[in-house]
Motif scaffolding. Structure first.
Motif, mmCIF file in Angstrom:
data_model
loop_
_atom_site.group_PDB
_atom_site.id
_atom_site.type_symbol
_atom_site.label_atom_id
_atom_site.label_comp_id
_atom_site.label_asym_id
_atom_site.label_seq_id
_atom_site.Cartn_x
_atom_site.Cartn_y
_atom_site.Cartn_z
ATOM 1 N N LEU A 240 0.829 -1.197 0.000
ATOM 2 C CA LEU A 240 0.000 0.000 0.000
ATOM 3 C C LEU A 240 0.867 1.253 0.000
ATOM 4 C CD1 LEU A 240 -2.751 1.421 0.218
ATOM 5 C CD2 LEU A 240 -2.570 1.181 2.713
ATOM 6 N N THR A 241 1.947 1.241 0.763
ATOM 7 C CA THR A 241 2.837 2.399 0.815
ATOM 8 C C THR A 241 3.485 2.657 -0.537
ATOM 9 O OG1 THR A 241 3.283 1.962 3.160
ATOM 10 C CG2 THR A 241 4.790 3.432 2.018
ATOM 11 N N VAL A 242 3.912 1.589 -1.208
ATOM 12 C CA VAL A 242 4.469 1.750 -2.559
ATOM 13 C C VAL A 242 3.438 2.399 -3.480
ATOM 14 C CG1 VAL A 242 5.254 0.516 -4.622
ATOM 15 C CG2 VAL A 242 6.137 -0.131 -2.373
ATOM 16 N N ALA A 243 2.195 1.905 -3.440
ATOM 17 C CA ALA A 243 1.145 2.460 -4.296
ATOM 18 C C ALA A 243 0.892 3.931 -3.975
ATOM 19 C CB ALA A 243 -0.145 1.656 -4.140
ATOM 20 N N ARG A 244 0.871 4.287 -2.700
ATOM 21 C CA ARG A 244 0.648 5.684 -2.329
ATOM 22 C C ARG A 244 1.774 6.579 -2.838
ATOM 23 N NH1 ARG A 244 -3.068 5.985 2.046
ATOM 24 N NH2 ARG A 244 -4.755 4.543 1.492
ATOM 25 N N LEU A 245 2.998 6.095 -2.765
ATOM 26 C CA LEU A 245 4.117 6.855 -3.308
ATOM 27 C C LEU A 245 3.956 7.044 -4.821
ATOM 28 C CD1 LEU A 245 7.096 5.242 -1.368
ATOM 29 C CD2 LEU A 245 6.268 7.586 -1.094
ATOM 30 N N LEU A 246 3.625 5.961 -5.523
ATOM 31 C CA LEU A 246 3.462 6.052 -6.977
ATOM 32 C C LEU A 246 2.288 6.950 -7.355
ATOM 33 C CD1 LEU A 246 4.125 2.343 -8.026
ATOM 34 C CD2 LEU A 246 5.664 4.302 -8.255
ATOM 35 N N ASN A 247 1.252 6.976 -6.533
ATOM 36 C CA ASN A 247 0.105 7.848 -6.809
ATOM 37 C C ASN A 247 0.498 9.322 -6.838
ATOM 38 O OD1 ASN A 247 -1.751 5.793 -7.106
ATOM 39 N ND2 ASN A 247 -2.500 5.904 -4.987
ATOM 40 N N HIS A 248 1.601 9.664 -6.201
ATOM 41 C CA HIS A 248 2.082 11.045 -6.219
ATOM 42 C C HIS A 248 3.281 11.236 -7.154
ATOM 43 C CE1 HIS A 248 -0.428 12.716 -2.943
ATOM 44 N NE2 HIS A 248 -0.435 11.477 -2.525
ATOM 45 N N LEU A 249 4.116 10.220 -7.278
ATOM 46 C CA LEU A 249 5.300 10.351 -8.125
ATOM 47 C C LEU A 249 4.963 10.298 -9.610
ATOM 48 C CD1 LEU A 249 7.761 8.106 -6.103
ATOM 49 C CD2 LEU A 249 7.880 10.591 -6.355
ATOM 50 N N LEU A 250 4.030 9.446 -10.005
ATOM 51 C CA LEU A 250 3.691 9.337 -11.425
ATOM 52 C C LEU A 250 3.099 10.631 -11.987
ATOM 53 C CD1 LEU A 250 2.323 5.681 -11.518
ATOM 54 C CD2 LEU A 250 4.394 6.527 -12.630
ATOM 55 N N PRO A 251 2.107 11.262 -11.324
ATOM 56 C CA PRO A 251 1.616 12.549 -11.845
ATOM 57 C C PRO A 251 2.702 13.617 -11.891
ATOM 58 C CG PRO A 251 0.079 11.648 -10.245
ATOM 59 C CD PRO A 251 1.316 10.802 -10.177
ATOM 60 N N LEU A 252 3.608 13.597 -10.912
ATOM 61 C CA LEU A 252 4.721 14.548 -10.932
ATOM 62 C C LEU A 252 5.522 14.411 -12.213
ATOM 63 C CD1 LEU A 252 7.089 16.335 -9.919
ATOM 64 C CD2 LEU A 252 7.861 14.364 -8.586
ATOM 65 N N LEU A 253 5.919 13.197 -12.568
ATOM 66 C CA LEU A 253 6.740 13.000 -13.758
ATOM 67 C C LEU A 253 5.965 13.310 -15.034
ATOM 68 C CD1 LEU A 253 8.597 9.736 -12.704
ATOM 69 C CD2 LEU A 253 9.517 12.059 -12.762
ATOM 70 N N ILE A 254 4.689 12.968 -15.043
ATOM 71 C CA ILE A 254 3.868 13.217 -16.234
ATOM 72 C C ILE A 254 3.779 14.710 -16.539
ATOM 73 C CG2 ILE A 254 1.501 13.105 -17.125
ATOM 74 C CD1 ILE A 254 1.259 10.392 -15.609
ATOM 75 N N HIS A 255 3.631 15.537 -15.512
ATOM 76 C CA HIS A 255 3.412 16.967 -15.711
ATOM 77 C C HIS A 255 4.680 17.815 -15.563
ATOM 78 C CE1 HIS A 255 -0.869 16.254 -15.860
ATOM 79 N NE2 HIS A 255 -0.838 15.659 -14.678
ATOM 80 N N TYR A 256 5.774 17.211 -15.114
ATOM 81 C CA TYR A 256 6.974 17.988 -14.822
ATOM 82 C C TYR A 256 7.593 18.601 -16.079
ATOM 83 C CZ TYR A 256 11.112 19.237 -12.072
ATOM 84 O OH TYR A 256 12.109 19.929 -11.413
ATOM 85 N N GLU A 257 7.475 17.901 -17.188
ATOM 86 C CA GLU A 257 8.046 18.413 -18.443
ATOM 87 C C GLU A 257 7.438 19.762 -18.800
ATOM 88 O OE1 GLU A 257 10.838 17.540 -21.408
ATOM 89 O OE2 GLU A 257 9.730 15.720 -20.917
ATOM 90 N N ARG A 258 6.163 19.935 -18.497
ATOM 91 C CA ARG A 258 5.483 21.174 -18.866
ATOM 92 C C ARG A 258 5.767 22.306 -17.872
ATOM 93 N NH1 ARG A 258 0.902 19.163 -19.454
ATOM 94 N NH2 ARG A 258 -0.045 19.564 -17.424
#
Length: 334
Positions: A240-258
């Motif tokens: 669950l902790t891994v999933a919670r981390l990914l729930n925040h890290l994935l959107p960060l990487l997706i939008h960071y380029e912009r």
């Protein structure tokens, strides 16, 4: 490495209850002497296995193994599904992904139960006992290689968001890549990037998070540390902790380029424990005292030294020690 026999024995012990040597020997078809030898091998991986005369063996804490399906089930359904690899043992999850990054874009996640050469900043070692904590690396590609410079600050904010949502109180961010609790290190971030000939870069975001550190493993850490068990009085579920981390890290990487780092700076400043504080900077053979003033849009730390001069620090080969609070920490375990 964990042998097939060691794997079978670990499954027997995973519940955290006592198991007699005789019953373990019968279950695995081994002698009691062979069981003892296998227990010793498991202990060398960092597992805290207690042996009590008349009762048998048990893990000091129940063991939840990493599981891809459990992680994906807890992942935000609105997010694209990353590729997830789970390994029993790796030298380093970051190193693995640097060599394994897929060519078709998207995110790749690598997790390991233990690392034999876990990596931190400045070539230091991240202590990685088996099955106790989270050793996670996440790969991404950026068209603009310069974006990786300040990424560790945004990643720190994402980690604090995730952990705060799980009930972790009093978290703070130390430039450039530490998550602290009351001046003690709970998590660290290591960003590694490889430039591509087209001008972009491959980036691997490494996150080490202490959930529960056995006493023997903790002896190898030479700075103030803390784990989730100390803070919460319990060990959060690992998957669950891994999933919670990914729930925040994935959107960060997706939008960071912009947007880059700038949209994250306001929140980083609110969580930080550095700005306005006296610090000591160690950079190669040079050492000086200063006051931390701010961070730039590129993630550089702006300082005013004792002579009144402004200095800008990139993460690079720099150690930053907080001064005067009793919790100053050299950037050791990362």
């Amino acid at each position: 490495m964990l042998s097939p026999t060691g794997e079978r024995l670990l499954r027997q012990l995973a519940d955290g209850r006592f198991h007699s040597g005789e019953r373990l020997a019968t279950a695995l078809g081994l002698s009691r002497s062979a069981i003892w030898k296998q227990i010793h091998k498991l202990q060398t991986l960092g597992l805290d296995i207690q042996a009590v005369s008349g009762r048998g063996y048990r893990l000091a804490q129940p063991l939840e193994r990493l599981d891809e399906e459990a992680i994906l089930t807890a992942l935000d359904p609105e997010l694209p599904r990353p590729r997830i690899e789970i390994h029993t043992c790796l030298p380093s999850t970051n190193t693995y992904l640097l060599h394994q990054m897929a060519e078709d874009g998207g995110a790749s996640v690598c997790l390991a139960e233990t690392q034999t050469a876990g990596k931190g900043r400045l070539g230091r070692r991240w202590v990685s006992p088996f099955g106790c904590n989270i050793y996670l690396s996440l790969s991404w590609r950026f068209a603009d290689a310069s974006l990786s410079a300040g990424l560790s600050l945004a990643v720190g904010v994402a980690i604090v968001r995730a952990l705060s949502g799980m009930g972790f109180p009093q978290l703070a961010l130390k430039w450039p890549n530490d998550v602290l609790w009351q001046g003690r290190k709970l998590a660290g971030v290591l960003i590694e990037a490889v430039s591509e000939y087209q001008g972009g870069c491959k980036v691997v975001v490494g996150v080490g998070l202490n959930l529960w550190l056995p006493a023997k493993a903790a002896q190898a850490i030479d700075q103030p540390w803390v784990d989730a068990y100390t803070i919460l009085g319990r060990i959060p579920p690992r998957n669950l902790t891994v999933a919670r981390l990914l729930n925040h890290l994935l959107p960060l990487l997706i939008h960071y380029e912009r947007g880059g780092l700038e949209p994250w700076l306001g929140e980083w400043r609110r969580w930080n424990c550095v700005l306005g504080r006296p610090v000591r900077v160690v950079q190669g053979k040079e050492q000086f005292d200063a006051t931390a003033v701010d961070v730039t849009r590129e993630g550089l730390l702006r300082l005013i030294d004792l002579q009144g001069r402004e200095r800008l620090l990139a993460a690079g080969d720099v150690k930053l020690r907080l001064q005067g609070d009793g919790h100053g920490t050299a950037d050791r375990q990362r």
